[in-house]
Structure formats: C-alpha cells, structure tokens
Design a protein around this motif. Structure first.
Motif, PDB file in Angstrom:
ATOM      1  N   ALA A 160     -12.011 -10.353   8.453  1.00  0.00           N
ATOM      2  CA  ALA A 160     -10.820 -10.186   7.735  1.00  0.00           C
ATOM      3  C   ALA A 160     -10.909  -9.336   6.517  1.00  0.00           C
ATOM      4  CB  ALA A 160     -10.101 -11.290   7.557  1.00  0.00           C
ATOM      5  N   ALA A 161     -12.112  -9.457   5.729  1.00  0.00           N
ATOM      6  CA  ALA A 161     -12.323  -8.631   4.625  1.00  0.00           C
ATOM      7  C   ALA A 161     -12.467  -7.280   4.947  1.00  0.00           C
ATOM      8  CB  ALA A 161     -13.521  -9.340   3.957  1.00  0.00           C
ATOM      9  N   ALA A 162     -13.480  -7.104   6.020  1.00  0.00           N
ATOM     10  CA  ALA A 162     -13.663  -5.655   6.047  1.00  0.00           C
ATOM     11  C   ALA A 162     -12.654  -5.051   6.641  1.00  0.00           C
ATOM     12  CB  ALA A 162     -14.955  -5.754   7.378  1.00  0.00           C
ATOM     13  N   GLU A 163     -11.759  -5.586   7.577  1.00  0.00           N
ATOM     14  CA  GLU A 163     -10.470  -5.066   8.150  1.00  0.00           C
ATOM     15  C   GLU A 163      -9.574  -4.676   7.051  1.00  0.00           C
ATOM     16  OE1 GLU A 163      -6.331  -4.531   9.337  1.00  0.00           O
ATOM     17  OE2 GLU A 163      -7.226  -5.968   8.104  1.00  0.00           O
ATOM     18  N   ALA A 164      -9.381  -5.503   5.900  1.00  0.00           N
ATOM     19  CA  ALA A 164      -8.659  -5.112   4.729  1.00  0.00           C
ATOM     20  C   ALA A 164      -9.215  -4.081   4.124  1.00  0.00           C
ATOM     21  CB  ALA A 164      -8.560  -6.292   3.879  1.00  0.00           C
ATOM     22  N   GLY A 165     -10.612  -3.924   3.965  1.00  0.00           N
ATOM     23  CA  GLY A 165     -11.276  -2.731   3.201  1.00  0.00           C
ATOM     24  C   GLY A 165     -11.117  -1.468   4.018  1.00  0.00           C
ATOM     25  N   PHE A 166     -11.207  -1.715   5.341  1.00  0.00           N
ATOM     26  CA  PHE A 166     -10.760  -0.555   6.062  1.00  0.00           C
ATOM     27  C   PHE A 166      -9.346   0.119   6.010  1.00  0.00           C
ATOM     28  CE2 PHE A 166     -14.318  -1.966   9.264  1.00  0.00           C
ATOM     29  CZ  PHE A 166     -15.309  -1.159   8.867  1.00  0.00           C
ATOM     30  N   GLY A 167      -8.326  -0.827   5.713  1.00  0.00           N
ATOM     31  CA  GLY A 167      -7.072  -0.436   5.600  1.00  0.00           C
ATOM     32  C   GLY A 167      -6.969   0.407   4.034  1.00  0.00           C
ATOM     33  N   VAL A 168      -7.517  -0.095   3.197  1.00  0.00           N
ATOM     34  CA  VAL A 168      -7.688   0.620   1.868  1.00  0.00           C
ATOM     35  C   VAL A 168      -8.370   2.060   2.167  1.00  0.00           C
ATOM     36  CG1 VAL A 168      -8.807   0.803  -0.248  1.00  0.00           C
ATOM     37  CG2 VAL A 168      -8.018  -1.575   0.585  1.00  0.00           C
ATOM     38  N   LEU A 169      -9.445   2.244   2.875  1.00  0.00           N
ATOM     39  CA  LEU A 169      -9.979   3.366   3.287  1.00  0.00           C
ATOM     40  C   LEU A 169      -9.117   4.231   3.761  1.00  0.00           C
ATOM     41  CD1 LEU A 169     -12.553   5.311   3.415  1.00  0.00           C
ATOM     42  CD2 LEU A 169     -12.810   4.112   5.736  1.00  0.00           C
ATOM     43  N   HIS A 170      -8.201   3.960   4.953  1.00  0.00           N
ATOM     44  CA  HIS A 170      -7.679   4.896   5.720  1.00  0.00           C
ATOM     45  C   HIS A 170      -6.257   5.047   5.263  1.00  0.00           C
ATOM     46  CE1 HIS A 170     -10.655   5.591   8.825  1.00  0.00           C
ATOM     47  NE2 HIS A 170     -10.832   4.222   8.878  1.00  0.00           N
ATOM     48  N   ARG A 171      -5.523   4.009   4.598  1.00  0.00           N
ATOM     49  CA  ARG A 171      -4.268   4.344   4.117  1.00  0.00           C
ATOM     50  C   ARG A 171      -3.871   4.714   2.616  1.00  0.00           C
ATOM     51  NH1 ARG A 171      -3.881  -0.288   7.636  1.00  0.00           N
ATOM     52  NH2 ARG A 171      -3.836  -1.766   5.990  1.00  0.00           N
ATOM     53  N   GLU A 172      -5.153   4.326   1.754  1.00  0.00           N
ATOM     54  CA  GLU A 172      -5.065   4.684   0.377  1.00  0.00           C
ATOM     55  C   GLU A 172      -6.205   5.790   0.012  1.00  0.00           C
ATOM     56  OE1 GLU A 172      -5.239   1.263  -2.106  1.00  0.00           O
ATOM     57  OE2 GLU A 172      -4.075   0.143  -0.527  1.00  0.00           O
ATOM     58  N   HIS A 173      -7.255   5.674   0.460  1.00  0.00           N
ATOM     59  CA  HIS A 173      -8.428   6.572  -0.206  1.00  0.00           C
ATOM     60  C   HIS A 173      -8.544   8.000   0.558  1.00  0.00           C
ATOM     61  CE1 HIS A 173     -12.285   7.808  -1.889  1.00  0.00           C
ATOM     62  NE2 HIS A 173     -12.644   7.904  -0.706  1.00  0.00           N
TER      63      HIS A 173
END
Length: 276
Positions: A160-173
C-alpha cells in the motif's frame, strides 16, 4: 495516423543498460564501437522499434540532485531499446545478434566495461509537455539535447505504501516536471527483470544478483530541448515518500557521433575518474 497505431504504444518491454567503462583510456573506443557498430546493428533488427543512449559526463555528474545507489552511481552511460511485439521473439533475435557479433570478434568492450545494471522494464506511459504538438509515442524519436533521468526504488512494490508513492509520482511529480521550461515530455518504466552487479574490488564483478520483483525499480526519463544540466537545476524536488524513494537523479547528454571528449581529462590523468 491515430495515436493508437504508433508502434511504441504497443510496446511491453524496454531494455535499459547502465554501463561503466572501467579503463579511463577507453571511452573513445567504447563510443566508437557502440555508436558506429553495435547500435546500428541493433536498430536494423525488425524487432527493435527504437534505441537511444546518453552520457553521464562529469558535468552531468556534478549536477546530480541525488546519487544514492552504489551500484548505479559508477555508470557513465545509459542505453535504451524498445522491442516490438511479440516481445519474447524480438528479444531472442536481439540476444542472438549480441552473441553472433561476439563470435565475429566485434565485442572488444567486454574486457573494459561493466554493465552495472541492465534489464527489462514495462513502459507505464508517456506524456508530452504543454505546447509540444507531437504525441508521447513520437517523443523518443524527436531530436533532443539530453534527458534528466530519475531512478526510484520501491521497498515493497506490491504494498500500500508503494501504491501511494506511485500515485504521488504520476499525479503530482510528473505534471509538475512537464510545466518546467525546456522539458519536452516524459516516460516512465517499471522493472520486470533486472540484473545488478556490484564491485568486486579487483576490477571484476562482485555481488551479481537478479531482481525479478515487478516494480522494484522505476525509471523515469524527461526529454529536454534545453540543456539538460540547466533543466535539472529547475525541476521540482525528487519523490521521497514512505515506500518509494528516488535513488538517482541526474542529467544526461545526448551522444553525438565523434564528439566523445567528456572523459579525456581522466585519460590524461589530470582529473579523478567518474565513479572512482
């Protein structure tokens, strides 16, 4: 032509290699072999859709925002190849070419290079920057001055932590990067089968390990129409969230035929070799 018919849109495997030239006197030999023999032969294969390579020159190394991976850090070059479907058959044909050229005595670099990291990644998708008319699938083919490379490591890629991190990468960064002047667009890739080679301390490979964990590594390339060193200095902060962290962010310059002088000072013994 509709965007869905672009060959790269159907690609499921991309190969990345991070070579280190271990003999400072052989950089020109390495580039002549790769650019004038190895790469043209690869690109002539029907199963290779596209290929490119970049250099991490001393100037690029000095401009790195993050350089925290001891295996990746010594590499001075990055190469990339995209494969046509069915990917398995294309990769087998490509591997056969590599062995055949070795048997023809056309792999001189094997004695003085180390592939620090190489392996296969799945493309996750690309985006063109605002104002760039071409499609993301056409972006890798566009002339450019270099890229900014980001490599991210997921501690538990299916968690779950990685999934949230991938979300930050693709939706914000990534949207924030696309807003930076000089950026043409971006593509991201998730690892599927990667080999990592440590340093044995005697010039040979130390620990060699294979990581088939899906998504353990994410490679992101930001194509630049401006100087990638200058672009790298203006990018938003790297991703560093629980479960996903950036281990390398560095500009890379496009390799131009015959312009291979980046490491000449090292050969002359007047500068410290990158990766030393």
């Amino acid at each position: 032509m509709s965007r869905g018919s672009h060959a790269l849109s159907r690609c499921t495997r991309v190969f990345f290699s991070f070579p280190e030239v271990t003999d400072p006197a052989r950089h020109r030999d390495y580039n002549a072999w790769h650019q004038l023999d190895h790469r043209p032969e690869n690109l002539a294969l029907p199963g290779v859709l596209h290929g490119d390579r970049w250099v991490r020159s001393p100037e690029c190394r000095d401009a790195s925002a993050i350089d925290d991976d001891p295996v990746l850090s010594p590499a001075q070059y990055v190469a990339m190849y995209w494969f046509a479907e069915p990917a398995g058959a294309s990769i087998e044909e490509w591997s056969e070419l590599g062995q055949t050229t070795l048997e023809q005595g056309r792999r001189p670099e094997l004695e003085w290079t180390r592939r620090r990291v190489n392996g296969f990644f799945r493309p996750l998708g690309g985006r063109a920057a605002p104002g760039v008319a071409i499609s993301p699938e056409a972006l890798p083919h566009r002339p450019h001055r270099g890229v900014v490379l980001e490599v991210l490591r997921a501690d538990e890629p299916s968690g779950a932590a990685a999934e949230a991190g991938f979300g930050v990468l693709h939706r914000e960064h990534l949207p924030a990067v696309l807003a930076v002047p000089g950026v043409l667009g971006t593509w991201s890739f998730a690892s599927r089968d990667v080999t990592l080679r440590g340093d044995g301390g005697d010039g040979g490979d130390g620990d060699v390990r294979r990581d088939t964990t899906r998504g353990a590594y994410t490679v992101v390339l930001h194509w630049c129409e401006a100087d990638p060193v200058e672009v790298a200095a203006t990018l938003p902060p790297p991703v560093a969230v629980p479960g996903l962290r950036t281990v390398l962010r560095t500009p890379l310059r496009t390799v131009v035929a015959g312009e291979w002088s980046w490491f000449d000072a090292d050969r002359a013994g007047t500068a410290v070799s990158p990766g030393a």
